[in-house]
Design a protein around this motif. Structure first.
Motif, PDB file in Angstrom:
ATOM      1  N   SER A  49       0.872  -1.168   0.000  1.00 57.41           N
ATOM      2  CA  SER A  49       0.000   0.000   0.000  1.00 57.41           C
ATOM      3  C   SER A  49       0.909   1.217   0.000  1.00 57.41           C
ATOM      4  N   ALA A  50       0.698   2.126  -0.950  1.00 52.83           N
ATOM      5  CA  ALA A  50       1.619   3.261  -1.068  1.00 52.83           C
ATOM      6  C   ALA A  50       0.858   4.551  -1.323  1.00 52.83           C
ATOM      7  N   THR A  51       1.227   5.587  -0.608  1.00 55.31           N
ATOM      8  CA  THR A  51       0.698   6.905  -0.897  1.00 55.31           C
ATOM      9  C   THR A  51       1.381   7.454  -2.141  1.00 55.31           C
ATOM     10  N   TYR A  52       0.765   8.490  -2.720  1.00 56.41           N
ATOM     11  CA  TYR A  52       1.293   9.092  -3.944  1.00 56.41           C
ATOM     12  C   TYR A  52       2.666   9.698  -3.669  1.00 56.41           C
ATOM     13  N   GLY A  53       3.637   9.381  -4.522  1.00 64.59           N
ATOM     14  CA  GLY A  53       4.983   9.903  -4.358  1.00 64.59           C
ATOM     15  C   GLY A  53       5.886   9.034  -3.504  1.00 64.59           C
ATOM     16  N   ALA A  88       7.588  13.349  -6.346  1.00 69.60           N
ATOM     17  CA  ALA A  88       6.645  13.298  -7.461  1.00 69.60           C
ATOM     18  C   ALA A  88       6.989  14.353  -8.512  1.00 69.60           C
ATOM     19  N   ILE A  89       7.420  15.532  -8.073  1.00 72.20           N
ATOM     20  CA  ILE A  89       7.813  16.592  -9.011  1.00 72.20           C
ATOM     21  C   ILE A  89       9.051  16.157  -9.790  1.00 72.20           C
ATOM     22  N   ARG A  97       2.282  22.812  -9.514  1.00 75.38           N
ATOM     23  CA  ARG A  97       0.958  22.875  -8.893  1.00 75.38           C
ATOM     24  C   ARG A  97       0.075  21.734  -9.377  1.00 75.38           C
ATOM     25  N   GLU A  98       0.250  21.336 -10.626  1.00 82.20           N
ATOM     26  CA  GLU A  98      -0.535  20.212 -11.138  1.00 82.20           C
ATOM     27  C   GLU A  98      -0.140  18.916 -10.435  1.00 82.20           C
ATOM     28  N   VAL A  99       1.147  18.737 -10.201  1.00 83.39           N
ATOM     29  CA  VAL A  99       1.611  17.550  -9.487  1.00 83.39           C
ATOM     30  C   VAL A  99       1.065  17.559  -8.062  1.00 83.39           C
ATOM     31  N   GLU A 100       1.039  18.733  -7.433  1.00 81.70           N
ATOM     32  CA  GLU A 100       0.501  18.846  -6.082  1.00 81.70           C
ATOM     33  C   GLU A 100      -0.976  18.481  -6.053  1.00 81.70           C
ATOM     34  N   ARG A 101      -1.733  18.923  -7.049  1.00 83.18           N
ATOM     35  CA  ARG A 101      -3.155  18.562  -7.113  1.00 83.18           C
ATOM     36  C   ARG A 101      -3.328  17.062  -7.311  1.00 83.18           C
TER      37      ARG A 101
END
Length: 213
Positions: free
Chosen positions: A9-13, A144-145, A157-161
């Motif tokens: 199970s992994a969160t984004y990034g 992620a960025i 900002r798109e990656v953050e969203r």
């Protein structure tokens, strides 16, 4: 004996896809990620696009609906989801078939399974190791960025969203269908801050744990 099944199970990034694939290679197991929606689509007689829209990691479809509903506690979650041009499709049907696929994959030679509440679906199996990858939001966002820079260009900002939407969707999916918080450490044998270590070190930790159980 070594674990025949590893759920991640992994969160984004947090690097779930890269780590899962590497762990599978080290343990000689099949890596199952996006193959699950394809198998579900084949069983249930729908398109892959419909299956992905109901997938627990999707940024749209049921993931987006549940993410929105999680912020609005008065919204009833036991709803059907409208797929344009295809009528009403109950999300529970997709979840039921997804659980069936997860169980069969685990029974037939084992695998490394990423996401889809596999730790909950396969809870109690003696041959399974359940792993959670997470990390502080700021470090997950930075990773992620960086990954976005390596691929198609995306504004920060798109990656953050995307991070926010994915975290909400994945949490809402597990809470709605299984009544648990995917961040609860009691669901896992091993919880790793995957942003603190290189991916190779995270892989080594999981492989060592899988061989030790």
């Amino acid at each position: 004996m070594s674990a025949r099944v590893v759920t991640i199970s992994a969160t984004y990034g947090a690097g779930g896809s890269a780590v899962g694939l590497a762990v599978a290679g080290r343990l000689g197991l099949r890596f199952v990620d996006r193959a699950i929606p394809e198998l579900v689509a084949g069983e249930i007689g729908c398109t892959l696009e419909e299956a992905l829209a109901h997938d627990g990691r999707a940024e749209s479809g049921i993931g987006r609906i549940l993410a929105g509903a999680a912020r609005l506690p008065t919204v009833a979650l036991g709803m059907d989801v409208y797929i344009p041009d295809h009528g009403f499709v109950p999300p529970e049907e997709f979840v039921e078939h997804t659980e069936s696929v997860i169980t069969r994959v685990a029974d037939r030679g084992g695998a490394v399974l990423l996401g889809r509440a596999a730790a909950v679906v396969l809870a109690g199996r003696e041959d399974a190791l359940h792993v959670r990858l997470d990390g502080p939001r700021e470090r997950r966002l930075a990773r992620a960025i960086t990954a976005a820079i390596d691929g198609p260009p995306r504004p920060d900002r798109e990656v953050e969203r995307m991070l926010e939407a994915n975290d909400r969707a994945r949490t809402a999916y597990v809470k709605h269908f299984y009544g648990v918080d995917p961040g609860d450490p009691r669901l896992y044998h091993l919880v790793i801050d995957a942003t603190r270590f290189p991916a190779s070190a995270t892989v080594e930790l999981i492989v060592a744990a899988a061989r030790a159980v």
